[in-house]
Design a protein around this motif. Structure first.
Motif, short mmCIF file in Angstrom:
data_model
loop_
_atom_site.label_atom_id
_atom_site.label_comp_id
_atom_site.label_asym_id
_atom_site.label_seq_id
_atom_site.Cartn_x
_atom_site.Cartn_y
_atom_site.Cartn_z
N ILE A 25 -78.96 -26.99 71.80
CA ILE A 25 -78.75 -26.26 70.54
C ILE A 25 -79.75 -25.11 70.46
CG2 ILE A 25 -78.93 -26.38 68.02
CD1 ILE A 25 -78.02 -29.32 68.22
N LEU A 26 -81.00 -25.41 70.79
CA LEU A 26 -82.05 -24.38 70.77
C LEU A 26 -81.70 -23.23 71.71
CD1 LEU A 26 -84.86 -23.34 69.97
CD2 LEU A 26 -85.82 -24.87 71.72
N ALA A 27 -81.13 -23.55 72.86
CA ALA A 27 -80.79 -22.51 73.84
C ALA A 27 -79.65 -21.62 73.35
CB ALA A 27 -80.40 -23.17 75.17
N LYS A 28 -78.65 -22.23 72.74
CA LYS A 28 -77.44 -21.48 72.38
C LYS A 28 -77.47 -20.90 70.97
CE LYS A 28 -74.71 -24.08 75.64
NZ LYS A 28 -73.73 -25.13 75.86
N LYS A 29 -78.10 -21.63 70.05
CA LYS A 29 -78.17 -21.18 68.65
C LYS A 29 -79.57 -21.44 68.12
CE LYS A 29 -73.34 -21.80 67.59
NZ LYS A 29 -72.37 -22.15 66.58
N PRO A 30 -80.54 -20.61 68.49
CA PRO A 30 -81.94 -20.85 68.13
C PRO A 30 -82.18 -21.07 66.64
CG PRO A 30 -81.77 -19.02 69.66
CD PRO A 30 -80.37 -19.38 69.27
N ASP A 31 -81.39 -20.42 65.80
CA ASP A 31 -81.59 -20.58 64.36
C ASP A 31 -81.16 -21.96 63.86
OD1 ASP A 31 -82.60 -18.03 64.20
OD2 ASP A 31 -80.68 -17.13 63.64
N ASP A 32 -80.40 -22.69 64.65
CA ASP A 32 -79.91 -24.01 64.25
C ASP A 32 -80.68 -25.15 64.91
OD1 ASP A 32 -77.98 -22.87 62.63
OD2 ASP A 32 -76.39 -23.01 64.13
N TRP A 33 -81.83 -24.87 65.52
CA TRP A 33 -82.54 -25.90 66.25
C TRP A 33 -82.99 -27.06 65.36
CZ3 TRP A 33 -87.69 -27.71 66.81
CH2 TRP A 33 -88.59 -27.19 65.89
N SER A 34 -83.18 -26.79 64.06
CA SER A 34 -83.60 -27.87 63.15
C SER A 34 -82.50 -28.93 63.01
CB SER A 34 -83.98 -27.31 61.79
OG SER A 34 -82.89 -26.62 61.21
N LYS A 35 -81.27 -28.57 63.26
CA LYS A 35 -80.19 -29.55 63.23
C LYS A 35 -80.39 -30.58 64.34
CE LYS A 35 -76.92 -26.45 61.06
NZ LYS A 35 -75.75 -25.61 61.19
N GLY A 36 -80.87 -30.13 65.46
CA GLY A 36 -81.20 -31.05 66.55
C GLY A 36 -82.34 -31.98 66.16
N MET A 37 -83.30 -31.47 65.41
CA MET A 37 -84.41 -32.31 64.92
C MET A 37 -83.87 -33.42 64.02
SD MET A 37 -87.57 -31.19 65.77
CE MET A 37 -88.54 -31.71 64.38
#
Length: 163
Positions: free
Chosen positions: A125-137
């Motif tokens: 997610i961080l690689a493809k959509k950096p602004d959405d990395w908190s969703k991975g958290m």
């Protein structure tokens, strides 16, 4: 070997085994989980070094189970060695301590590995959509909840044991 058990007490030895398993199995799970997430993070950082900080946070998350296992080891060890006479710890009491350590030993082992896989996917997610990395958290935290339940189960079981 029997002479050794007679000196320290079989109950004490069984309790120590449970405490050791809490630390070792949860630690193995954390090592495996952080390794899985670290491999994914290293791949991303090799392509985009600016994402190191966020990738590192995702890698560290599966390491908490090892800490939880260590906390239970410490509490169990303190309970066992704080007994007035460690040779008087009965087999039943040793088995109680052993069983109290199992939730975090097994829960920590399995949840850390699962969390490592979720963290590795979150690196994507961080690689493809950096602004959405908190969703991975948030996805990682969902797995963490079960590690915390394992910690609490072991903690409450240990507190109920009278030595």
């Amino acid at each position: 070997m029997e002479a050794l058990f007679n000196q320290i007490g079989i109950g004490f030895a069984i309790g120590l085994l449970g405490a050791g398993l809490a630390a070792v199995l949860a630690g193995i799970g954390s090592a495996k989980g952080t390794g899985i997430a670290g491999e994914a993070g290293a791949g991303l950082v090799s392509e985009d070094p600016s994402k190191f900080g966020k990738a590192m946070i995702l890698q560290v998350i599966p390491g908490t189970q090892g800490l939880y296992g260590f906390v239970i080891w410490f509490l169990a060890f303190s309970k066992l060695t704080g007994a007035a006479d460690v040779t008087a710890i009965t087999l039943q009491q040793g088995l109680q301590v052993f069983n109290a350590c199992l939730p975090i030993a097994l829960g920590g082992l399995l949840s850390a590995i699962a969390q490592g896989k979720v963290a590795a996917a979150s690196v994507n997610i961080l690689a493809k959509k950096p602004d959405d990395w908190s969703k991975g958290m948030i996805l990682c935290i969902t797995v963490e909840f079960y590690a915390i339940l394992s910690l609490l189960a072991s903690f409450m079981m240990l507190n109920a044991i009278q030595l």
